[in-house]
Write a protein that holds these residues in place. Structure first.
Motif, PDB file in Angstrom:
ATOM      1  N   LYS A  85       0.825  -1.213   0.000  1.00 25.14           N
ATOM      2  CA  LYS A  85       0.000   0.000   0.000  1.00 25.14           C
ATOM      3  C   LYS A  85       0.862   1.267   0.000  1.00 25.14           C
ATOM      4  CE  LYS A  85      -4.523   1.042   1.577  1.00 25.14           C
ATOM      5  NZ  LYS A  85      -5.637   0.532   2.343  1.00 25.14           N
ATOM      6  N   ARG A  89       0.622   3.825  -3.149  1.00 25.46           N
ATOM      7  CA  ARG A  89       0.099   5.178  -2.923  1.00 25.46           C
ATOM      8  C   ARG A  89       1.202   6.221  -2.811  1.00 25.46           C
ATOM      9  NH1 ARG A  89      -5.405   4.413   0.530  1.00 25.46           N
ATOM     10  NH2 ARG A  89      -6.249   2.847  -0.857  1.00 25.46           N
ATOM     11  N   ASP A 104      -6.215   1.470   7.513  1.00 18.00           N
ATOM     12  CA  ASP A 104      -6.729   0.110   7.753  1.00 18.00           C
ATOM     13  C   ASP A 104      -5.656  -0.823   8.327  1.00 18.00           C
ATOM     14  OD1 ASP A 104      -5.161  -0.152   5.505  1.00 18.00           O
ATOM     15  OD2 ASP A 104      -6.591  -1.380   4.388  1.00 18.00           O
ATOM     16  N   ARG A 109     -13.874  -7.004  11.487  1.00 21.74           N
ATOM     17  CA  ARG A 109     -14.992  -7.374  10.614  1.00 21.74           C
ATOM     18  C   ARG A 109     -16.110  -7.891  11.505  1.00 21.74           C
ATOM     19  NH1 ARG A 109     -12.639 -10.552   5.809  1.00 21.74           N
ATOM     20  NH2 ARG A 109     -12.058  -8.486   5.066  1.00 21.74           N
ATOM     21  N   LYS A 137     -18.124   4.374   4.096  1.00 20.93           N
ATOM     22  CA  LYS A 137     -18.393   3.985   2.710  1.00 20.93           C
ATOM     23  C   LYS A 137     -19.467   2.917   2.753  1.00 20.93           C
ATOM     24  CE  LYS A 137     -13.662   4.512   0.937  1.00 20.93           C
ATOM     25  NZ  LYS A 137     -12.541   3.670   0.490  1.00 20.93           N
ATOM     26  N   LYS A 144     -19.888  -2.412  -5.030  1.00 20.41           N
ATOM     27  CA  LYS A 144     -18.800  -2.222  -5.999  1.00 20.41           C
ATOM     28  C   LYS A 144     -19.162  -2.951  -7.298  1.00 20.41           C
ATOM     29  CE  LYS A 144     -14.873  -1.205  -3.253  1.00 20.41           C
ATOM     30  NZ  LYS A 144     -13.422  -1.266  -3.250  1.00 20.41           N
ATOM     31  N   SER A 146     -17.795  -5.265  -8.719  1.00 21.84           N
ATOM     32  CA  SER A 146     -17.612  -6.710  -8.530  1.00 21.84           C
ATOM     33  C   SER A 146     -18.856  -7.361  -7.933  1.00 21.84           C
ATOM     34  CB  SER A 146     -16.430  -6.955  -7.582  1.00 21.84           C
ATOM     35  OG  SER A 146     -16.676  -6.372  -6.312  1.00 21.84           O
ATOM     36  N   TYR A 148     -19.390  -6.565  -4.588  1.00 28.68           N
ATOM     37  CA  TYR A 148     -19.016  -6.504  -3.163  1.00 28.68           C
ATOM     38  C   TYR A 148     -19.950  -5.595  -2.369  1.00 28.68           C
ATOM     39  CZ  TYR A 148     -16.238  -5.469   0.999  1.00 28.68           C
ATOM     40  OH  TYR A 148     -15.819  -5.311   2.294  1.00 28.68           O
ATOM     41  N   HIS A 152     -18.388   0.099   5.390  1.00 24.39           N
ATOM     42  CA  HIS A 152     -17.034   0.357   5.898  1.00 24.39           C
ATOM     43  C   HIS A 152     -17.011   1.646   6.718  1.00 24.39           C
ATOM     44  CE1 HIS A 152     -14.641  -2.091   2.680  1.00 24.39           C
ATOM     45  NE2 HIS A 152     -15.636  -2.772   3.200  1.00 24.39           N
ATOM     46  N   GLN A 173     -15.450  -3.190   9.179  1.00 26.15           N
ATOM     47  CA  GLN A 173     -16.282  -3.632   8.058  1.00 26.15           C
ATOM     48  C   GLN A 173     -17.459  -4.386   8.646  1.00 26.15           C
ATOM     49  OE1 GLN A 173     -13.746  -6.148   5.618  1.00 26.15           O
ATOM     50  NE2 GLN A 173     -12.605  -4.411   4.803  1.00 26.15           N
ATOM     51  N   ALA A 183     -17.916 -12.508  -0.223  1.00 30.09           N
ATOM     52  CA  ALA A 183     -16.622 -11.800  -0.296  1.00 30.09           C
ATOM     53  C   ALA A 183     -15.447 -12.771  -0.151  1.00 30.09           C
ATOM     54  CB  ALA A 183     -16.559 -10.724   0.778  1.00 30.09           C
ATOM     55  N   GLU A 186     -15.068 -14.509  -3.549  1.00 33.10           N
ATOM     56  CA  GLU A 186     -14.612 -13.559  -4.568  1.00 33.10           C
ATOM     57  C   GLU A 186     -13.143 -13.175  -4.326  1.00 33.10           C
ATOM     58  OE1 GLU A 186     -14.194  -9.693  -6.649  1.00 33.10           O
ATOM     59  OE2 GLU A 186     -13.938 -10.121  -4.537  1.00 33.10           O
ATOM     60  N   HIS A 187     -12.753 -13.112  -3.056  1.00 31.37           N
ATOM     61  CA  HIS A 187     -11.376 -12.794  -2.689  1.00 31.37           C
ATOM     62  C   HIS A 187     -10.434 -13.866  -3.248  1.00 31.37           C
ATOM     63  CE1 HIS A 187      -7.900 -12.480   0.078  1.00 31.37           C
ATOM     64  NE2 HIS A 187      -8.149 -11.200  -0.034  1.00 31.37           N
TER      65      HIS A 187
HETATM   66  P1  GTP Z   1      -7.681  -0.906  -0.077  1.00 33.79           P
HETATM   67  O1  GTP Z   1      -6.382  -0.378  -0.564  1.00 33.79           O
HETATM   68  O2  GTP Z   1      -7.997  -2.287  -0.592  1.00 33.79           O
HETATM   69  O3  GTP Z   1      -7.795  -0.839   1.425  1.00 33.79           O
HETATM   70  O4  GTP Z   1      -8.777   0.023  -0.747  1.00 33.79           O
HETATM   71  P2  GTP Z   1      -9.553   1.295  -0.180  1.00 33.79           P
HETATM   72  O5  GTP Z   1      -8.758   2.011   0.832  1.00 33.79           O
HETATM   73  O6  GTP Z   1     -10.110   2.058  -1.334  1.00 33.79           O
HETATM   74  O7  GTP Z   1     -10.736   0.632   0.610  1.00 33.79           O
HETATM   75  P3  GTP Z   1     -12.049  -0.070   0.089  1.00 33.79           P
HETATM   76  O8  GTP Z   1     -13.167   0.764   0.550  1.00 33.79           O
HETATM   77  O9  GTP Z   1     -12.000  -0.436  -1.356  1.00 33.79           O
HETATM   78  O10 GTP Z   1     -12.065  -1.404   0.954  1.00 33.79           O
HETATM   79  C1  GTP Z   1     -10.927  -2.127   1.231  1.00 33.79           C
HETATM   80  C2  GTP Z   1     -11.255  -3.489   1.809  1.00 33.79           C
HETATM   81  O11 GTP Z   1     -12.605  -3.896   1.550  1.00 33.79           O
HETATM   82  C3  GTP Z   1     -10.396  -4.557   1.182  1.00 33.79           C
HETATM   83  O12 GTP Z   1      -9.208  -4.707   1.870  1.00 33.79           O
HETATM   84  C4  GTP Z   1     -11.291  -5.791   1.266  1.00 33.79           C
HETATM   85  O13 GTP Z   1     -11.259  -6.326   2.587  1.00 33.79           O
HETATM   86  C5  GTP Z   1     -12.658  -5.210   1.072  1.00 33.79           C
HETATM   87  N1  GTP Z   1     -13.075  -5.145  -0.345  1.00 33.79           N
HETATM   88  C6  GTP Z   1     -13.253  -4.023  -1.076  1.00 33.79           C
HETATM   89  N2  GTP Z   1     -13.655  -4.324  -2.325  1.00 33.79           N
HETATM   90  C7  GTP Z   1     -13.750  -5.662  -2.396  1.00 33.79           C
HETATM   91  C8  GTP Z   1     -14.127  -6.578  -3.433  1.00 33.79           C
HETATM   92  O14 GTP Z   1     -14.483  -6.217  -4.558  1.00 33.79           O
HETATM   93  N3  GTP Z   1     -14.092  -7.915  -3.119  1.00 33.79           N
HETATM   94  C9  GTP Z   1     -13.742  -8.370  -1.890  1.00 33.79           C
HETATM   95  N4  GTP Z   1     -13.728  -9.686  -1.687  1.00 33.79           N
HETATM   96  N5  GTP Z   1     -13.372  -7.537  -0.897  1.00 33.79           N
HETATM   97  C10 GTP Z   1     -13.369  -6.202  -1.141  1.00 33.79           C
END
Ligand code: GTP
Ligand code: MG
Length: 237
Positions: A85, A89, A104, A109, A137, A144, A146, A148, A152, A173, A183, A186-187
């Motif tokens: 990360k 970033r 995070d 969870r 969020k 999303k 996907s 998802y 959050h 979460q 999830a 899908e992960h």
């Molecule tokens: P990250 O860099 O992944 O933390 O992204 P972000 O800061 O934009 O946060 P985001 O709101 O996308 O959520 C991050 C976390 O949500 C991930 O680490 C996963 O645990 C979960 N997550 C988000 N999108 C998905 C998805 O499409 N599929 C699955 N399985 N988990 C997801």
């Protein structure tokens, strides 16, 4: 891009990633004590927030004879994904920058049976006077692409140390059992690099469809639960 160029790009990325990992590991070696201390603050913050949810569950269980929480999972971000990360970033390798920008590191969870319990727990958490909401969020209302779904929250809570009070960020979460089940599968697909592209796209489509079905199931189960509750209330009166 031809094969030669793909391999060249991959090799360059590999070298870049390794350089970054080395730089980060060297930073940790040189700042071992403050780094370990920072990670320990995150572990303490997880304990604080986890306890808040356990207390709420206990109270609901006594007052209403039901447990809104089915399960709680927690984790500290692994060093590997922290490095990833920071790299992606472009965050400077300092403890201040990490603490400020990566929200995070401490993750919780909360798994509920019913969607309405998610919002009820959110409200109970956020009305506590030592919890500050930093970011919200709602991927249940707006899933999303996907498929998802989860709610959050990034919250900040104080942890009380020997001679100091510190505010620490925790990612919470909240999701239903069905959302969590989806999830997890899908992960697995997301991180399996060995699946051929066309097959992976097809599986992603199927998963997106399952997310819709799963959302409908959540909704119907919620309606049934509400009907059971009101039937019970009418019976009691
Ligand atoms: P990250 O860099 O992944 O933390 O992204 P972000 O800061 O934009 O946060 P985001 O709101 O996308 O959520 C991050 C976390 O949500 C991930 O680490 C996963 O645990 C979960 N997550 C988000 N999108 C998905 C998805 O499409 N599929 C699955 N399985 N988990 C997801
Ligand atoms: Mg994350």
């Amino acid at each position: 891009m031809d094969l030669k160029n793909i391999l060249k790009t991959r090799k360059e990325k590999f070298v870049r990633d390794n350089l970054m990992s080395d730089e980060f590991l060297e930073f940790i070696r040189q700042n071992k004590e403050p780094y370990d201390m920072l990670m320990s603050y995150y572990r303490c913050a997880i304990m604080e927030v986890e306890t808040k949810f356990k207390v709420l569950n206990e109270q609901f269980s006594l007052q209403y004879d039901r447990n809104p929480i089915e399960g709680i999972k927690s984790r500290i971000k692994s060093r590997k994904s922290l490095i990833k990360k920071i790299r992606n970033r472009g965050i400077p390798i300092t403890l201040e920058a990490i603490e400020e920008n990566i929200t995070d590191i401490a993750g919780l969870r909360i798994i509920c049976s019913f969607p309405e319990d998610i919002y009820m727990l959110e409200e109970c958490l956020l009305e506590q006077d030592d919890v500050t909401l930093i970011e919200r969020k709602n991927y249940i209302k707006e899933p999303k692409p996907s498929g998802y779904r989860s709610l959050h929250l990034i919250v900040e809570v104080p942890i009380f140390l020997h001679k100091e009070k510190r505010n620490v960020k925790v990612e919470v979460q909240l999701r239903t059992i069905a959302m969590d089940f989806w999830a997890s599968l899908e992960h697995k697909l997301r991180y399996k690099k060995s699946i051929p592209e066309n097959q992976s796209q097809e599986l992603a489509r199927e998963l997106a469809e399952c997310a819709e079905i799963s959302a409908m199931l959540d909704e119907r189960m919620q309606i049934i639960r509400n009907k059971i509750s009101s039937a019970q209330e009418n019976g009691d009166n």
